[in-house]
Design a protein around this motif. Structure first.
Motif, short mmCIF file in Angstrom:
data_model
loop_
_atom_site.label_atom_id
_atom_site.label_comp_id
_atom_site.label_asym_id
_atom_site.label_seq_id
_atom_site.Cartn_x
_atom_site.Cartn_y
_atom_site.Cartn_z
N ILE A 153 6.72 -6.91 -2.26
CA ILE A 153 7.33 -7.72 -3.31
C ILE A 153 8.41 -8.60 -2.71
O ILE A 153 9.26 -8.12 -1.95
N VAL A 154 8.38 -9.87 -3.03
CA VAL A 154 9.43 -10.80 -2.66
C VAL A 154 9.97 -11.39 -3.96
O VAL A 154 9.21 -11.95 -4.76
N GLY A 155 11.26 -11.21 -4.18
CA GLY A 155 11.82 -11.67 -5.45
C GLY A 155 13.31 -11.84 -5.40
O GLY A 155 13.95 -11.63 -4.36
N GLY A 156 13.86 -12.24 -6.53
CA GLY A 156 15.30 -12.44 -6.64
C GLY A 156 15.71 -12.46 -8.10
O GLY A 156 14.96 -12.01 -8.97
N PHE A 157 16.89 -13.01 -8.36
CA PHE A 157 17.48 -12.96 -9.70
C PHE A 157 17.73 -14.38 -10.20
O PHE A 157 18.27 -15.22 -9.48
N GLY A 171 1.90 -6.70 3.85
CA GLY A 171 1.68 -7.49 5.05
C GLY A 171 1.17 -8.89 4.81
O GLY A 171 0.99 -9.65 5.77
N GLU A 172 0.94 -9.26 3.54
CA GLU A 172 0.35 -10.57 3.25
C GLU A 172 1.31 -11.56 2.61
O GLU A 172 0.92 -12.69 2.28
N ALA A 173 2.58 -11.17 2.44
CA ALA A 173 3.56 -12.13 1.92
C ALA A 173 3.96 -13.07 3.04
O ALA A 173 4.41 -12.63 4.10
N PRO A 174 3.78 -14.37 2.87
CA PRO A 174 4.09 -15.30 3.97
C PRO A 174 5.58 -15.33 4.30
O PRO A 174 6.43 -15.04 3.46
N PHE A 177 10.64 -6.18 -0.19
CA PHE A 177 10.53 -4.73 -0.05
C PHE A 177 9.11 -4.30 -0.39
O PHE A 177 8.31 -5.10 -0.88
N ARG A 178 8.81 -3.05 -0.09
CA ARG A 178 7.50 -2.49 -0.42
C ARG A 178 7.66 -1.33 -1.40
O ARG A 178 8.67 -0.61 -1.37
N THR A 179 6.64 -1.16 -2.21
CA THR A 179 6.63 -0.05 -3.14
C THR A 179 5.24 0.57 -3.15
O THR A 179 4.25 -0.09 -2.82
#
Length: 264
Positions: A149-153, A237-240, A258-260
């Motif tokens: 997961i790639v994210g923010g607020f 492993g696939e998030a650029p 992060f990973r979950t």
């Protein structure tokens, strides 16, 4: 104490049913607590209270601790939908309690102190269908495959109102989640839950982030249904590498990766 990053699913189980959620645990967002004798104080972060002095005082009295200062450091913003208040309460409880408490007891304490709580006290919170306004397990769901997961607020925090029960019906999404073991299928369900929530409740619009996600090869989107967290779901492993920069350029702050789950 680890927080979470929004929810895979959140809403009502039927038009008049209980509010239920499946959380997104986030080991990258952590709260730590240390107790020091002295003047009673709460926790403030960025001008917002995470724990009020009254909550700290009630815990100290409950556990027979002399008045003092609870020093808490939180990696997530208050009101972001990342469990800052629940994680801070659990960190405080585990710091002050003279013995280990059961998850059910911790959940009851958190509910009494904040009126709504996330299932962070349980060892595998994403395996629970959780009632946040009642602090109880409604059922169990298979954790399923892992995500990167790639994210923010998106903007200032939006604190949870325990009296707010205006949520979309997600009973069909919960039923589908139970029988959908694959990563792509669950990502689609999480995206639909975020879409329904925004359509009913407003808040940060997930559509531009999801449009960006499709260009980046994301499988779906995850959001805080009470808060401002927005993230893209990828296979591990696939998030650029450019994903963080792209989300910052789109206006998200405190971007993290992060990973979950199991990472399969």
């Amino acid at each position: 104490m680890a927080g979470h990053f929004g929810e895979f699913l959140q809403g009502r189980l039927g038009p008049d049913g209980p509010i239920a959620l499946v959380t997104v645990p986030c080991p990258a967002l952590e709260v730590r607590a240390v107790w020091h004798p002295g003047r009673m104080a709460g926790l403030w972060q960025g001008g917002r209270p995470v724990l009020a002095p009254g909550q700290v005082a009630r815990l100290a009295r409950l556990f027979g601790i002399a008045p003092g200062r609870l020093r808490v450091s939180a990696a997530m913003p208050p009101g972001g939908g990342a469990g800052a208040s629940t994680a801070a309460l659990l960190a405080a409880i585990r710091c002050l309690a003279p013995m280990a408490l059961s998850p059910d007891t911790e959940a009851a304490l958190c509910l009494a102190l904040e009126g709504a709580t996330d299932p962070l006290m349980h060892p595998v919170p994403e395996a629970l269908l959780w009632a946040p306004r009642a602090a109880r397990v409604l059922g169990r769901v298979a954790p399923g495959p892992g995500f990167e997961i790639v994210g923010g607020f998106a903007g200032p925090g939006r604190r949870t109102d325990p009296a707010d029960t205006d949520f979309a019906d997600i009973s069909d999404l919960v039923a589908a989640w139970r029988v959908t073991p694959d990563r792509a299928g669950r990502a689609r369900l999480a995206t639909e839950s975020a879409r329904r929530c925004h359509a009913l409740r407003g808040g940060p619009d997930p559509a531009p982030i999801w449009a960006l996600g499709r260009d980046l090869g994301a499988l779906g989107l995850v959001a805080a249904h009470t808060g401002t967290a927005l993230g893209l779901l990828f296979a591990p492993g696939e998030a650029p590498r450019q994903a963080e920069a792209a989300l910052r350029a789109a206006g998200l702050g405190r971007v993290l990766r992060f990973r979950t789950g199991g990472g399969r």
